[in-house]
Write a protein that holds these residues in place. Structure first.
Motif, mmCIF file in Angstrom:
data_model
loop_
_atom_site.group_PDB
_atom_site.id
_atom_site.type_symbol
_atom_site.label_atom_id
_atom_site.label_comp_id
_atom_site.label_asym_id
_atom_site.label_seq_id
_atom_site.Cartn_x
_atom_site.Cartn_y
_atom_site.Cartn_z
ATOM 1 N N ALA A 78 83.080 10.760 45.332
ATOM 2 C CA ALA A 78 83.790 11.196 44.125
ATOM 3 C C ALA A 78 85.120 11.837 44.503
ATOM 4 O O ALA A 78 85.243 12.505 45.534
ATOM 5 C CB ALA A 78 82.939 12.172 43.339
ATOM 6 N N GLN A 79 86.117 11.661 43.641
ATOM 7 C CA GLN A 79 87.446 12.182 43.907
ATOM 8 C C GLN A 79 87.879 13.270 42.934
ATOM 9 O O GLN A 79 88.911 13.900 43.143
ATOM 10 C CB GLN A 79 88.465 11.034 43.858
ATOM 11 C CG GLN A 79 88.220 9.942 44.871
ATOM 12 C CD GLN A 79 89.206 8.803 44.730
ATOM 13 O OE1 GLN A 79 90.124 8.843 43.920
ATOM 14 N NE2 GLN A 79 89.029 7.759 45.524
ATOM 15 N N THR A 80 87.109 13.460 41.866
ATOM 16 C CA THR A 80 87.474 14.460 40.869
ATOM 17 C C THR A 80 86.224 15.125 40.335
ATOM 18 O O THR A 80 85.105 14.690 40.628
ATOM 19 C CB THR A 80 88.292 13.808 39.735
ATOM 20 O OG1 THR A 80 88.822 14.818 38.890
ATOM 21 C CG2 THR A 80 87.453 12.834 38.932
ATOM 22 N N ASP A 81 86.398 16.187 39.561
ATOM 23 C CA ASP A 81 85.259 17.022 39.181
ATOM 24 C C ASP A 81 84.205 16.234 38.412
ATOM 25 O O ASP A 81 84.503 15.453 37.510
ATOM 26 C CB ASP A 81 85.735 18.218 38.347
ATOM 27 C CG ASP A 81 86.201 17.833 36.946
ATOM 28 O OD1 ASP A 81 85.504 18.179 35.987
ATOM 29 O OD2 ASP A 81 87.265 17.196 36.839
ATOM 30 N N ASP A 82 82.941 16.439 38.804
ATOM 31 C CA ASP A 82 81.827 15.801 38.111
ATOM 32 C C ASP A 82 80.726 16.800 37.751
ATOM 33 O O ASP A 82 79.663 16.413 37.273
ATOM 34 C CB ASP A 82 81.256 14.636 38.924
ATOM 35 C CG ASP A 82 80.857 15.034 40.341
ATOM 36 O OD1 ASP A 82 80.802 16.250 40.638
ATOM 37 O OD2 ASP A 82 80.599 14.128 41.159
ATOM 38 N N ASP A 83 81.002 18.092 37.964
ATOM 39 C CA ASP A 83 80.025 19.135 37.643
ATOM 40 C C ASP A 83 80.815 20.424 37.402
ATOM 41 O O ASP A 83 81.212 21.103 38.339
ATOM 42 C CB ASP A 83 79.039 19.313 38.792
ATOM 43 C CG ASP A 83 77.925 20.295 38.471
ATOM 44 O OD1 ASP A 83 77.677 20.550 37.280
ATOM 45 O OD2 ASP A 83 77.292 20.807 39.422
ATOM 46 N N THR A 84 81.037 20.755 36.136
ATOM 47 C CA THR A 84 81.987 21.808 35.789
ATOM 48 C C THR A 84 81.391 22.779 34.776
ATOM 49 O O THR A 84 80.672 22.374 33.861
ATOM 50 C CB THR A 84 83.282 21.186 35.238
ATOM 51 O OG1 THR A 84 83.908 20.443 36.285
ATOM 52 C CG2 THR A 84 84.246 22.239 34.733
ATOM 53 N N PHE A 85 81.701 24.053 34.961
ATOM 54 C CA PHE A 85 81.263 25.123 34.061
ATOM 55 C C PHE A 85 82.484 25.909 33.596
ATOM 56 O O PHE A 85 83.389 26.200 34.391
ATOM 57 C CB PHE A 85 80.296 26.068 34.785
ATOM 58 C CG PHE A 85 80.040 27.362 34.069
ATOM 59 C CD1 PHE A 85 79.265 27.402 32.926
ATOM 60 C CD2 PHE A 85 80.602 28.547 34.539
ATOM 61 C CE1 PHE A 85 79.042 28.598 32.258
ATOM 62 C CE2 PHE A 85 80.382 29.743 33.878
ATOM 63 C CZ PHE A 85 79.604 29.768 32.728
ATOM 64 N N ILE A 86 82.518 26.242 32.302
ATOM 65 C CA ILE A 86 83.637 26.996 31.731
ATOM 66 C C ILE A 86 83.075 28.164 30.921
ATOM 67 O O ILE A 86 82.207 27.966 30.059
ATOM 68 C CB ILE A 86 84.507 26.126 30.792
ATOM 69 C CG1 ILE A 86 84.858 24.793 31.445
ATOM 70 C CG2 ILE A 86 85.768 26.870 30.378
ATOM 71 C CD1 ILE A 86 85.444 23.774 30.477
ATOM 72 N N ALA A 87 83.563 29.348 31.187
ATOM 73 C CA ALA A 87 83.183 30.529 30.412
ATOM 74 C C ALA A 87 84.400 31.027 29.639
ATOM 75 O O ALA A 87 85.460 31.271 30.224
ATOM 76 C CB ALA A 87 82.666 31.633 31.329
ATOM 77 N N LEU A 88 84.239 31.155 28.327
ATOM 78 C CA LEU A 88 85.320 31.598 27.456
ATOM 79 C C LEU A 88 84.954 32.919 26.789
ATOM 80 O O LEU A 88 83.813 33.105 26.358
ATOM 81 C CB LEU A 88 85.590 30.567 26.350
ATOM 82 C CG LEU A 88 85.780 29.114 26.761
ATOM 83 C CD1 LEU A 88 85.995 28.248 25.530
ATOM 84 C CD2 LEU A 88 86.939 28.979 27.734
ATOM 85 N N THR A 89 85.931 33.796 26.675
ATOM 86 C CA THR A 89 85.799 34.979 25.832
ATOM 87 C C THR A 89 86.737 34.793 24.641
ATOM 88 O O THR A 89 87.944 34.621 24.813
ATOM 89 C CB THR A 89 86.176 36.260 26.584
ATOM 90 O OG1 THR A 89 85.334 36.390 27.731
ATOM 91 C CG2 THR A 89 85.995 37.478 25.688
ATOM 92 N N HIS A 90 86.168 34.784 23.444
ATOM 93 C CA HIS A 90 86.950 34.581 22.230
ATOM 94 C C HIS A 90 87.471 35.910 21.691
ATOM 95 O O HIS A 90 86.870 36.970 21.925
ATOM 96 C CB HIS A 90 86.087 33.908 21.160
ATOM 97 C CG HIS A 90 85.612 32.535 21.526
ATOM 98 N ND1 HIS A 90 86.267 31.393 21.131
ATOM 99 C CD2 HIS A 90 84.548 32.129 22.259
ATOM 100 C CE1 HIS A 90 85.622 30.339 21.600
ATOM 101 N NE2 HIS A 90 84.571 30.749 22.282
ATOM 102 N N GLU A 91 88.577 35.840 20.963
ATOM 103 C CA GLU A 91 89.094 37.042 20.307
ATOM 104 C C GLU A 91 88.049 37.675 19.400
ATOM 105 O O GLU A 91 88.035 38.902 19.214
ATOM 106 C CB GLU A 91 90.343 36.692 19.481
ATOM 107 C CG GLU A 91 91.573 36.367 20.300
ATOM 108 C CD GLU A 91 92.779 36.052 19.428
ATOM 109 O OE1 GLU A 91 92.674 36.207 18.191
ATOM 110 O OE2 GLU A 91 93.823 35.657 19.977
ATOM 111 N N SER A 92 87.167 36.860 18.857
ATOM 112 C CA SER A 92 86.112 37.347 17.967
ATOM 113 C C SER A 92 85.027 38.124 18.695
ATOM 114 O O SER A 92 84.191 38.763 18.057
ATOM 115 C CB SER A 92 85.476 36.163 17.237
ATOM 116 O OG SER A 92 84.895 35.262 18.176
ATOM 117 N N GLY A 93 85.015 38.064 20.035
ATOM 118 C CA GLY A 93 83.988 38.727 20.822
ATOM 119 C C GLY A 93 82.886 37.800 21.279
ATOM 120 O O GLY A 93 82.092 38.155 22.163
ATOM 121 N N VAL A 94 82.808 36.607 20.711
ATOM 122 C CA VAL A 94 81.810 35.630 21.133
ATOM 123 C C VAL A 94 82.129 35.155 22.549
ATOM 124 O O VAL A 94 83.297 34.978 22.909
ATOM 125 C CB VAL A 94 81.778 34.428 20.172
ATOM 126 C CG1 VAL A 94 80.789 33.375 20.657
ATOM 127 C CG2 VAL A 94 81.424 34.880 18.764
#
Length: 358
Positions: free
Chosen positions: A213-229
């Protein structure tokens, strides 16, 4: 919708064009599939077989030469071509629908939006997963207050594909805009923004797991929203045991839903909206999610929640109304740019191992 159908030129007849766009355009009252652009002889033959009245062109330049014969251009070609093709269509005086991601950067997306605004033309982005059955159901649960205040949103778009398939989506060339972050990540980030609003910080992990593989195939993203979620988003091609599509936790209850919306599978199998007596986008009761508190749904906790039918046809119906000045653009380029802000931050976070503030 009455009157002469709007004539659509579809650029690209690979997966996106043949499985998603062409069938949905053909099924939408007020739209007609006029021309398919593909230089591949096999795909040209496929288009003619599936839509006997369609015209076939080998190059998008043929569309600009007869722009007065068309009312809408749909760009469903590889990611790296989205911006130049959308730009050419707008300069030819034609409204445009662009498959996600609309561009490789938020700046490019905003430049396209500015061009469309100056020309007084519709520019819409095909974010079909806003009309997934589980997403529509979750939006209703949140709107009805069934979850209380939402604390955490977990969203997974996972697959088990241990062998590479090849093609531009798995290319390591940055110009191709490949990899799961910009592919499936475009869906899960867009859904999180629609549900919970703007983001203040982004943390991501992007790995290349499969041999060759040459590019991401297993990715995790954590977001903090302005709403607090807080949103935790997973996209992967290397998941041997799939997690729930959604796990949403609130002050009153949680909602857990497994399985993918059935519309893509139906379209791949040749089913078409409105072509049979079965309700489009519906799923059986055994796949319904569960709503409850204090116990795992695996052990019977909570109550089953009927899943609303998925409704991909609603996107092009909304596009048709917008072109007739009878409704809003269903997905604006500015909304897509906001999602690209998050995706760019995620790419930087994963590369530099930092949390990025927006």
């Amino acid at each position: 919708m009455t009157g002469t159908p709007l004539r659509v030129g579809l650029v690209g007849y690979g997966l996106a064009g043949s499985v998603f766009h062409a069938p949905l355009i053909a099924a939408t009252q007020g739209l007609t599939l006029d021309t398919v652009v593909t230089s591949n002889p096999e795909r040209q033959a496929q288009a003619r077989a599936e839509y006997p009245d369609v015209r076939v062109a080998a190059s998008a330049d043929e569309l600009w030469a007869r722009a007065d014969e068309l009312d809408l251009i749909v760009v469903a070609s590889p990611n790296k071509t989205h911006v130049p093709l959308a730009t050419a269509a707008l300069k030819a005086g034609l409204p445009v629908v662009v498959d996600k991601p609309v561009a490789g950067t938020a700046a490019e997306a905003r430049a396209l939006a500015e061009l469309a605004e100056k020309r007084g033309l519709l520019l819409s982005v095909f974010q079909n997963r806003r009309w997934d059955n589980d997403f529509l159901t979750l939006r209703r649960l949140i709107a009805d207050g069934e979850l209380g205040e939402v604390y955490r949103f977990e969203s997974r778009f996972e697959r088990w594909r241990p062998q590479l398939k090849g093609g531009w989506r798995e290319s390591g060339d940055p110009a191709e805009i490949g990899g799961l972050l910009y592919d499936l990540g475009s869906h899960v980030v867009d859904q999180a923004l629609v549900l919970f609003g703007p983001v203040t910080s982004v943390y991501a992990e992007a790995d290349v797991r499969r041999e060759g593989a040459q590019t991401d195939d297993d990715t995790f993203i954590a977001l903090t929203h302005e709403s607090g979620v807080r949103s935790h988003l997973y996209v992967s091609a290397t998941t041997a045991q799939l997690g729930p599509r959604f796990r949403v936790l609130g002050s009153k209850a949680g909602y857990v839903k497994h399985g993918l919306d059935p519309q893509e599978a139906a379209l791949r199998d040749g089913s078409r909206p409105g072509a049979s007596g079965a309700e489009w986008g519906a799923e059986p009761e055994e796949l319904w999610g569960r709503l409850g508190a204090g116990e795992s749904p695996v052990t019977g906790g909570g109550s089953p929640v009927p899943t609303l039918p998925g409704d991909y046809p609603a996107y092009y119906a909304a596009v048709a109304r917008a072109l007739h000045a009878d409704g809003p653009n269903p997905v604006t380029a500015q909304e897509a740019a906001a999602a690209l802000d998050v995706l760019e931050a995620a790419r930087r976070s994963a590369a530099e191992k930092v949390t990025v503030t927006l």
